[in-house]
Design a protein around this motif. Structure first.
Motif, short mmCIF file in Angstrom:
data_model
loop_
_atom_site.label_atom_id
_atom_site.label_comp_id
_atom_site.label_asym_id
_atom_site.label_seq_id
_atom_site.Cartn_x
_atom_site.Cartn_y
_atom_site.Cartn_z
N TYR A 1 4.71 2.19 5.84
CA TYR A 1 5.30 3.34 5.16
C TYR A 1 6.54 2.86 4.41
O TYR A 1 7.18 1.89 4.78
CB TYR A 1 5.76 4.40 6.16
N LEU B 1 2.89 6.83 2.94
CA LEU B 1 1.99 5.79 3.44
C LEU B 1 1.58 4.86 2.30
O LEU B 1 1.09 5.30 1.27
CB LEU B 1 0.75 6.45 4.06
N LYS C 1 -6.09 1.90 1.24
CA LYS C 1 -4.90 2.37 0.54
C LYS C 1 -4.42 3.69 1.09
O LYS C 1 -5.22 4.53 1.53
CB LYS C 1 -5.22 2.53 -0.96
N GLU D 1 -1.00 6.62 0.18
CA GLU D 1 -0.57 7.45 -0.96
C GLU D 1 0.01 6.64 -2.11
O GLU D 1 -0.16 6.98 -3.28
CB GLU D 1 0.51 8.44 -0.51
#
Lengths: 113, 113
Positions: free
Chosen positions: A35, A45, A57, A59
């Motif tokens: 993060y 994230l 993957k 965000e």
């Protein structure tokens, strides 16, 4: 148990440089996460992994790469660092199917100038 | 996509007073997590709520998930200096996914002696 360890704790990079943030856990947790937390914001994230050899993957993956060759290690690679990547980076783990507690590392504070 | 909104963004309370922090989701919550973050450190898991109407307590901190599972509140009774920090709620966007937890932006709590 050391839990989740992250190195380095602090780092200053110049624009265009590269670096790897290290994350190691000794709890044998299958899930691991990266993060980033920008000032005054929640966590976003970047990437996550559900087990060795599997990554996906989150965000905000652009500008980052990860690998998961072992259960214990989940390094995050920054290529061509940009000022927008100035942030605090947290690694976390999760043992799926249990009490559902996520364990966080102490963080790496990165500044890109 | 699911979004979490926390209120208030910051809070200053007199030591010994009670306080409440709210977390509202734009979609149904399948799992709601509360974390505490001390300034400059990683996140510490407080508790997790899954069922509508569920309430959990840890020492002087109580969290509840409403029946519709779109809002959670965190209540601290008789606040102490040790309660100071940033409180973040996190949501699991899919039942037991544990893969892409999203976070609110946090509530910064200060305790005035």
């Amino acid at each position: 148990n050391a839990g989740v360890t992250q190195t380095p704790k602090f780092r200053i990079l110049k624009i265009g440089q590269s670096m790897t943030l290290q994350c190691t856990q000794d709890m044998n947790h299958n899930y691991m996460y990266w993060y980033r937390q920008d000032p005054g914001m929640g966590l976003k994230l970047i990437y996550y992994s559900v087990g060795a050899g599997i990554t996906d993957k989150g965000e905000v993956p652009n500008g980052y790469n990860v690998s998961r060759s072992t259960t214990e290690d989940f390094p995050l690679r920054l290529e061509l660092a940009a000022p927008s990547q100035t942030s605090v980076y947290f690694c976390a783990t999760w043992l799926a199917g249990t009490y559902n507690e996520q364990f966080f590392g102490p963080g790496t504070r990165l500044t890109v100038l | 996509s699911q979004e979490l909104e926390q209120s208030p963004q910051s809070l200053i309370v007199q030591e010994g007073k009670n306080l409440t922090i709210n977390c509202t989701s734009s979609k149904t919550l399948y799992g709601l997590y509360w974390y505490k973050q001390k300034y400059g450190e990683g996140l510490i898991f407080l508790m997790m709520l899954q069922k509508g109407g569920e309430e959990k307590s840890h020492e002087k901190i109580t969290a509840k998930l409403d029946e519709k599972k779109q809002q959670s509140s965190l209540h601290i009774t008789a606040s102490q200096p040790s309660h100071a920090g940033i409180y973040l709620c996190g949501a699991d966007p899919g039942y037991s996914s544990a893969s892409k937890i999203i976070f609110g932006s946090g509530t910064r709590l200060s305790i005035r002696p």
